[in-house]
Design a protein around this motif. Structure first.
Motif, mmCIF file in Angstrom:
data_model
loop_
_atom_site.group_PDB
_atom_site.id
_atom_site.type_symbol
_atom_site.label_atom_id
_atom_site.label_comp_id
_atom_site.label_asym_id
_atom_site.label_seq_id
_atom_site.Cartn_x
_atom_site.Cartn_y
_atom_site.Cartn_z
ATOM 1 N N ILE B 9 0.324 4.357 -8.161
ATOM 2 C CA ILE B 9 0.733 2.956 -8.116
ATOM 3 C C ILE B 9 2.134 2.833 -7.530
ATOM 4 C CG2 ILE B 9 1.259 0.960 -9.542
ATOM 5 C CD1 ILE B 9 -0.889 2.043 -11.478
ATOM 6 N N VAL B 11 3.573 4.826 -5.354
ATOM 7 C CA VAL B 11 3.512 5.015 -3.900
ATOM 8 C C VAL B 11 3.009 3.740 -3.233
ATOM 9 C CG1 VAL B 11 2.341 6.279 -2.086
ATOM 10 C CG2 VAL B 11 3.193 7.495 -4.075
ATOM 11 N N THR B 12 1.962 3.133 -3.825
ATOM 12 C CA THR B 12 1.419 1.898 -3.268
ATOM 13 C C THR B 12 2.470 0.796 -3.250
ATOM 14 O OG1 THR B 12 -0.612 2.589 -4.317
ATOM 15 C CG2 THR B 12 -0.559 0.393 -3.417
ATOM 16 N N LEU B 15 4.764 1.167 -0.387
ATOM 17 C CA LEU B 15 4.178 0.671 0.865
ATOM 18 C C LEU B 15 4.293 -0.846 0.949
ATOM 19 C CD1 LEU B 15 0.925 2.763 1.293
ATOM 20 C CD2 LEU B 15 3.046 2.948 2.538
ATOM 21 N N ALA B 16 3.949 -1.521 -0.164
ATOM 22 C CA ALA B 16 4.009 -2.982 -0.146
ATOM 23 C C ALA B 16 5.450 -3.445 0.039
ATOM 24 C CB ALA B 16 3.417 -3.546 -1.428
ATOM 25 N N PHE B 18 7.690 -1.958 1.675
ATOM 26 C CA PHE B 18 8.041 -1.780 3.085
ATOM 27 C C PHE B 18 7.735 -3.059 3.861
ATOM 28 C CE2 PHE B 18 6.611 -0.541 7.361
ATOM 29 C CZ PHE B 18 7.793 0.004 7.817
ATOM 30 N N ARG B 19 6.553 -3.633 3.582
ATOM 31 C CA ARG B 19 6.195 -4.878 4.265
ATOM 32 C C ARG B 19 7.126 -6.013 3.827
ATOM 33 N NH1 ARG B 19 5.069 -6.228 8.669
ATOM 34 N NH2 ARG B 19 3.187 -4.987 8.866
ATOM 35 N N ASP B 28 5.035 -13.252 4.930
ATOM 36 C CA ASP B 28 4.724 -11.834 4.737
ATOM 37 C C ASP B 28 5.453 -11.294 3.522
ATOM 38 O OD1 ASP B 28 3.091 -11.012 7.089
ATOM 39 O OD2 ASP B 28 4.773 -11.924 8.130
ATOM 40 N N ILE B 30 6.592 -12.970 0.904
ATOM 41 C CA ILE B 30 6.055 -13.496 -0.361
ATOM 42 C C ILE B 30 4.766 -12.773 -0.709
ATOM 43 C CG2 ILE B 30 5.194 -15.539 -1.546
ATOM 44 C CD1 ILE B 30 6.894 -17.225 0.298
ATOM 45 N N LEU B 31 3.914 -12.585 0.310
ATOM 46 C CA LEU B 31 2.637 -11.896 0.080
ATOM 47 C C LEU B 31 2.877 -10.498 -0.463
ATOM 48 C CD1 LEU B 31 -0.479 -12.046 0.726
ATOM 49 C CD2 LEU B 31 0.071 -10.789 2.770
ATOM 50 N N ASN B 34 4.210 -10.567 -3.982
ATOM 51 C CA ASN B 34 3.135 -10.887 -4.925
ATOM 52 C C ASN B 34 2.280 -9.648 -5.198
ATOM 53 O OD1 ASN B 34 1.492 -12.510 -6.519
ATOM 54 N ND2 ASN B 34 0.117 -12.929 -4.804
ATOM 55 N N ALA B 35 2.006 -8.877 -4.139
ATOM 56 C CA ALA B 35 1.232 -7.647 -4.328
ATOM 57 C C ALA B 35 1.995 -6.673 -5.213
ATOM 58 C CB ALA B 35 0.927 -7.022 -2.969
ATOM 59 N N LEU B 39 0.883 -5.016 -8.805
ATOM 60 C CA LEU B 39 0.969 -3.585 -9.092
ATOM 61 C C LEU B 39 1.834 -3.324 -10.308
ATOM 62 C CD1 LEU B 39 1.248 -2.255 -5.480
ATOM 63 C CD2 LEU B 39 -0.553 -1.762 -7.095
ATOM 64 N N ALA C 20 -6.241 0.462 -4.165
ATOM 65 C CA ALA C 20 -4.922 -0.172 -4.118
ATOM 66 C C ALA C 20 -4.133 0.369 -2.944
ATOM 67 C CB ALA C 20 -4.180 0.073 -5.430
ATOM 68 N N PHE C 21 -4.215 1.692 -2.758
ATOM 69 C CA PHE C 21 -3.496 2.310 -1.645
ATOM 70 C C PHE C 21 -3.994 1.764 -0.308
ATOM 71 C CE2 PHE C 21 -2.719 5.727 1.384
ATOM 72 C CZ PHE C 21 -1.376 5.949 1.162
ATOM 73 N N ALA C 24 -2.683 -1.620 0.291
ATOM 74 C CA ALA C 24 -1.287 -1.624 0.735
ATOM 75 C C ALA C 24 -1.185 -1.177 2.195
ATOM 76 C CB ALA C 24 -0.455 -0.713 -0.158
ATOM 77 N N ILE C 27 -1.919 -4.101 4.120
ATOM 78 C CA ILE C 27 -0.785 -5.029 4.194
ATOM 79 C C ILE C 27 0.182 -4.582 5.280
ATOM 80 C CG2 ILE C 27 1.222 -5.884 2.925
ATOM 81 C CD1 ILE C 27 -0.378 -5.881 0.440
ATOM 82 N N ILE C 28 0.300 -3.271 5.470
ATOM 83 C CA ILE C 28 1.223 -2.799 6.509
ATOM 84 C C ILE C 28 0.599 -2.859 7.893
ATOM 85 C CG2 ILE C 28 2.323 -0.707 7.371
ATOM 86 C CD1 ILE C 28 3.343 -0.162 4.742
ATOM 87 N N VAL C 33 0.023 -12.519 9.087
ATOM 88 C CA VAL C 33 0.081 -12.773 7.647
ATOM 89 C C VAL C 33 -1.294 -13.132 7.091
ATOM 90 C CG1 VAL C 33 0.817 -15.177 7.938
ATOM 91 C CG2 VAL C 33 1.330 -13.990 5.848
ATOM 92 N N ARG C 36 -3.188 -9.986 6.696
ATOM 93 C CA ARG C 36 -2.648 -9.168 5.605
ATOM 94 C C ARG C 36 -3.124 -9.644 4.247
ATOM 95 N NH1 ARG C 36 2.753 -9.554 8.711
ATOM 96 N NH2 ARG C 36 2.341 -7.941 10.236
ATOM 97 N N LEU C 43 -6.238 -5.144 -2.923
ATOM 98 C CA LEU C 43 -5.356 -4.661 -3.976
ATOM 99 C C LEU C 43 -5.540 -5.478 -5.259
ATOM 100 C CD1 LEU C 43 -1.776 -3.841 -2.896
ATOM 101 C CD2 LEU C 43 -2.264 -4.585 -5.167
ATOM 102 N N ASP C 44 -5.685 -6.794 -5.094
ATOM 103 C CA ASP C 44 -5.739 -7.675 -6.258
ATOM 104 C C ASP C 44 -7.087 -7.653 -6.961
ATOM 105 O OD1 ASP C 44 -3.216 -8.511 -6.114
ATOM 106 O OD2 ASP C 44 -3.608 -10.494 -5.320
ATOM 107 N N LEU C 86 -0.286 -19.800 -0.502
ATOM 108 C CA LEU C 86 0.521 -19.148 0.524
ATOM 109 C C LEU C 86 -0.026 -19.443 1.919
ATOM 110 C CD1 LEU C 86 2.861 -17.256 0.890
ATOM 111 C CD2 LEU C 86 1.291 -15.364 0.725
#
Lengths: 138, 95, 119, 166
Positions: B9, B11-12, B15-16, B18-19, B28, B30-31, B34-35, B39, C20-21, C24, C27-28, C33, C36, C43-44, C86
């Motif tokens: 979790i 690590v995930t 990543l999020a 990073f965005r 982007d 906010i998204l 939120n992710a 997590l 989840a990974f 993510a 998302i990257i 948007v 994404r 993930l959710d 959003l």
């Protein structure tokens, strides 16, 4: 007024359980994480969600300024009252043990009342702060 | 095994995040935030099991709730630049 | 029986972490948007859901499980709502979805064009 | 009034599930909390057929397993698309007409679409949904209208008379 459907319906569904959860946190401070402050914040957040979705004016109708102010001060009075009651009953300020015949029951009662006071004050203050922020322009 | 899940979790989340840092638009971010919040809810729950204290689940529930309300509030703030009911085009008065 | 539950719990945790990974990563990697949001959706839903399901199987049938179910239910209500909010905010803020294919109608919502163009 | 009572019953059930302590004091506090919350909800005007759709609960429970299975399938599809080195995505925006009668039905439909990865509802205006689909397959799955029919079935046939305030 027309509100967009998704947010309105979901928040209508979620606000009552959120408020109930706040009261659950309020009264289960003895058993788990929680207590007055957290409960006050959660309770206020339910109001804030209402205000975000249905507008500040409607929220002000539900919780007018006098109501939040009364809540705020009542909590404080309850807190101070329990503290002073300790002095009058022969202990020191916020001495719970003298509140009842049995010190354990007295402590339990005192803590519950104090937490309730904290919760009321915090939720009143949070709602008030939110309204003050939201009334600002731009 | 819960430690492994926590690590995954985290690590995930990185990543999020990073965005969230990269953007490019505010949406982007906010998204992504939120992710990260979702997590965090999962992480708190897993950590409760790791520490053997399932009372953490109350905190996870609170966090899920605050995450929801905070995201809506931020979205509304970004859209209208304030939290109150918009004065002008009032028919769009929600998020 | 306990071993079986452990294996199921393990499998759920691993699969959930994996989803989840991947979410993510989505998302990257995804281009804009709106795309994404689908990564965040993975993930959710399945990412979060499977990890919490793993915890539920580990715990068995107690009040703790009930709280886990409540968390899952809450997120299943809240997540699409925030995504929707959003998306509308992004459209309102002038972000247009990247679409390919000429058959896609104009990517505006009717709130700016004044009414649904076609159904 | 009846709806306020049923909301109270649901909330008290929630209290019992959350609490886990069944002493008289906490049970009594639960009753008090429930009453307070129901009163505030009444004051907020939340209790109507939209805010407390208990009349749908039976059919909604039957809808959940199907929805979960759809979510699992869509998750696997989209996860596969994302992990390919060259993502085979074809984002489109499509407009759909929801055949539900009430706004509550439209909201259930819109949120079901958003919950399924690969499709996100980006607009809902008087029963017309704008949906952003990540792949062609996801878009086709929606156009087939299976989910629409099922949500309409959840809403039920006799539910077209709109909400009445509590």
């Amino acid at each position: 007024m027309i509100f967009k459907a998704v947010l309105r319906v979901v928040s209508k569904l979620l606000i009552p359980p959120i408020m109930l959860f706040a009261l659950y946190v309020q009264f289960h401070g003895d058993f788990g994480p929680g207590g007055g402050f957290q409960a006050g914040v959660i309770f206020a957040s339910a109001f804030i969600l209402y205000a975000l979705i249905f507008g500040i004016d409607n929220a002000r109708k539900v919780a007018p300024a006098w109501a939040t102010r009364t809540l705020l001060s009542l909590g404080l009075v309850l807190y101070a009252g329990v503290g002073v009651a300790g002095i009058f009953l022969g202990g020191s300020f916020l001495d719970y043990s003298v509140l009842a015949e049995d010190p354990v029951i007295g402590q339990h009662l005192g803590i519950t009342l104090i937490e309730f006071g904290v919760g009321a004050t915090v939720s009143g203050a949070m709602i008030t702060i939110f309204f003050i922020f939201a009334h600002q322009d731009g | 095994m819960f430690a492994g899940a926590s690590a995954a979790i985290l690590v995930t989340m990185a990543l999020a995040l990073f965005r969230a840092i990269r953007g490019p638009t505010i949406y982007d971010r906010i998204l992504a935030v939120n992710a990260v919040g979702t997590l965090t809810v999962v992480l708190i729950a897993v950590h409760g099991f790791l520490a053997g204290r399932p009372a953490f689940l109350d905190i996870a529930l609170v966090y899920a709730l605050i995450n929801f309300i905070a995201t809506i509030a931020v979205t509304k703030y970004v859209k209208f630049s304030h939290l109150g009911h918009p004065s002008g085009e009032d028919e769009r008065g929600d998020v | 029986m306990a071993l079986l539950a452990d294996i199921a719990s393990w499998a759920c945790l691993i699969a959930g972490s994996l989803f989840a990974f991947i979410g993510a990563v989505g998302i990257i990697r995804l281009p804009d948007v709106f795309a994404r949001m689908h990564g965040a959706g993975i993930l959710d839903t399945l990412g979060m859901g499977l990890i919490l399901a793993g915890l539920m199987i580990h715990e068995g049938f107690t009040l703790v499980t009930v709280k886990l179910v409540l968390i899952v239910v809450f997120i299943f209500f809240a997540s699409p709502t925030t995504t929707h909010a959003l998306a509308r905010a992004a459209l309102n803020g002038g972000v247009e979805p990247v679409v390919d294919g000429k058959n896609a109608p104009a990517a505006e919502t009717s709130e700016r064009t004044g009414g649904p163009s076609k159904t | 009034m009846l709806q306020a009572l049923s909301l109270g019953a649901v909330l008290y059930g929630l209290w019992l599930l959350l609490s886990g302590h069944y002493q008289p004091l906490l049970l009594g506090l639960g009753v008090a909390s429930t009453v307070v919350v129901v009163l505030i909800a009444r004051r907020m005007d939340l209790i109507d057929r939209e805010g407390h759709p208990v009349h749908l609960s039976g059919r909604f429970l039957l809808y959940i397993p199907w929805l979960l299975w759809e979510i699992v399938k869509a998750n696997i599809d989209i996860a596969r698309v994302i992990v390919r080195p060259k993502m085979a995505i074809g984002p489109t925006v499509l407009r759909l007409k929801g055949t539900q009668k009430s706004e509550l039905g439209h909201v259930i439909y819109a949120n079901s679409i958003t919950l399924t990865p690969g499709t996100v509802t980006i607009g809902l205006e008087e029963g017309v949904l704008s949906v952003h689909a990540l792949t062609r397959e996801a878009a086709e799955g929606l156009i087939s209208g299976d989910m629409d029919r099922r949500v309409t079935a959840v809403e039920g046939a006799a539910d077209g008379r709109g909400e009445h305030g509590a």
